[in-house]
Design a protein around this motif. Sequence first.
Motif, PDB file in Angstrom:
ATOM      1  N   SER A 141       3.265  -1.209   2.208  1.00 49.38           N
ATOM      2  CA  SER A 141       3.795  -1.268   0.835  1.00 49.38           C
ATOM      3  C   SER A 141       2.662  -1.220  -0.180  1.00 49.38           C
ATOM      4  O   SER A 141       2.757  -0.534  -1.220  1.00 49.38           O
ATOM      5  CB  SER A 141       4.623  -2.552   0.656  1.00 49.38           C
ATOM      6  OG  SER A 141       5.738  -2.534   1.526  1.00 49.38           O
ATOM      7  N   ARG A 142       1.583  -1.947   0.124  1.00 53.96           N
ATOM      8  CA  ARG A 142       0.451  -1.925  -0.797  1.00 53.96           C
ATOM      9  C   ARG A 142      -0.167  -0.533  -0.853  1.00 53.96           C
ATOM     10  O   ARG A 142      -0.553  -0.042  -1.928  1.00 53.96           O
ATOM     11  CB  ARG A 142      -0.614  -2.947  -0.361  1.00 53.96           C
ATOM     12  CG  ARG A 142      -0.179  -4.400  -0.578  1.00 53.96           C
ATOM     13  CD  ARG A 142      -1.384  -5.334  -0.438  1.00 53.96           C
ATOM     14  NE  ARG A 142      -1.959  -5.287   0.886  1.00 53.96           N
ATOM     15  CZ  ARG A 142      -1.616  -6.040   1.923  1.00 53.96           C
ATOM     16  NH1 ARG A 142      -0.630  -6.939   1.775  1.00 53.96           N
ATOM     17  NH2 ARG A 142      -2.221  -5.901   3.093  1.00 53.96           N
ATOM     18  N   PHE A 143      -0.268   0.097   0.298  1.00 54.89           N
ATOM     19  CA  PHE A 143      -0.834   1.444   0.346  1.00 54.89           C
ATOM     20  C   PHE A 143       0.009   2.431  -0.444  1.00 54.89           C
ATOM     21  O   PHE A 143      -0.505   3.241  -1.229  1.00 54.89           O
ATOM     22  CB  PHE A 143      -0.953   1.886   1.811  1.00 54.89           C
ATOM     23  CG  PHE A 143      -1.344   3.312   1.966  1.00 54.89           C
ATOM     24  CD1 PHE A 143      -2.683   3.719   1.756  1.00 54.89           C
ATOM     25  CD2 PHE A 143      -0.400   4.302   2.296  1.00 54.89           C
ATOM     26  CE1 PHE A 143      -3.027   5.048   1.897  1.00 54.89           C
ATOM     27  CE2 PHE A 143      -0.762   5.617   2.429  1.00 54.89           C
ATOM     28  CZ  PHE A 143      -2.086   5.997   2.227  1.00 54.89           C
ATOM     29  N   LEU A 144       1.324   2.353  -0.237  1.00 56.35           N
ATOM     30  CA  LEU A 144       2.210   3.266  -0.952  1.00 56.35           C
ATOM     31  C   LEU A 144       2.151   3.023  -2.467  1.00 56.35           C
ATOM     32  O   LEU A 144       2.211   3.966  -3.276  1.00 56.35           O
ATOM     33  CB  LEU A 144       3.636   3.119  -0.433  1.00 56.35           C
ATOM     34  CG  LEU A 144       3.869   3.616   1.014  1.00 56.35           C
ATOM     35  CD1 LEU A 144       5.310   3.353   1.438  1.00 56.35           C
ATOM     36  CD2 LEU A 144       3.544   5.109   1.119  1.00 56.35           C
ATOM     37  N   ALA A 145       2.024   1.720  -2.837  1.00 58.94           N
ATOM     38  CA  ALA A 145       1.939   1.419  -4.271  1.00 58.94           C
ATOM     39  C   ALA A 145       0.666   2.019  -4.857  1.00 58.94           C
ATOM     40  O   ALA A 145       0.675   2.612  -5.950  1.00 58.94           O
ATOM     41  CB  ALA A 145       1.977  -0.096  -4.475  1.00 58.94           C
TER      42      ALA A 145
END
Length: 326
Positions: A301-305
């Motif tokens: 999720s952090r990567f996608l954000a």
Amino acid sequence: YLNMLSGTTAVVDFNGTEYRVGSTRLDLWDEPAGSVIIGRLINVPSLLQPMVVTTGQGILVALAILVLALFLAWLTARRISKPVVALLSLVSGFLEGNLGSRAKTDGPWEISSLATMFNQMALSLSSRQRDLESEVRRRTTELVDAQREAERNLEELRASTQKNRRLSLAVEQSPSAIIITDRLGSIEYVNPAFSRTTGYSFTEAIGQNPRIFKSGEQTPEFYRELWQTLNAGHEWKGVFCNRKKSGELFWESAAIAPVFDAQGLITGFIAVKEDITELRRIEQDLLVAKNRAEEANRAKSRFLANMSHEIRTPMNAIIGFAQLLY
């Protein structure tokens, strides 16, 4: 008199006051030694004649009395022997089991008394025989009923034995460890699965207390709650972390229940345990994998954000230049 010394004899006369031999007075107290008076001289022919007649008559009378006595003896014997023979015949039949016969009581009083006593004895024995027959029938009925009851009990015992054998085989072959203790917790029985799980043999476990399996992982409050539940007559379910004979720790899922007697009193406890060490390890691995998956999901999720932010900025510029060109 007879002179025993000289062997001479003499006729002695007695005139009513004294004895004389001829003209000589004979003093019996001064008689010569060896002498004795043996008789009196009498006129024999005149005396014997009436005695002969009297003797003949006496013989006839004696013969008549003898005949009469024999007749009376025969008559008496016949009168007595006939009822005696009849009584003996009754006794013989009595011994053969004919208790219904009775003796006649119209004979002589001795035989009549004996016959009366015999009849009383026969009556008493007949009554006793009827009582014995009744008792035999009653006892026979009781024995038949008892035999039937014994047969029913035997069938129930066989069924119970067969059931217990099946239960015993089920306990012996159960994959779960089974422990039976007394009221104080002393081990009375363990099955082979227990030995495979803990490493303690049957002989080593009997008489021991389950506290030998304590690992120290559970608190005293944990065990206090367990015993309060059991002593209250309720079943307890939970998980133990115990120690094997080798010292290795292992996890057990346990269900412990009290055993009651016919009066409802607790006589012991039975525990069914299952080794869940491998299941706990799998659960731990799954928990670790879950935590890792959740961490990876959060990283994604952090990567996608971040990616969304990084891509959105140049894309906005490109879109803006594209709008200027049109």
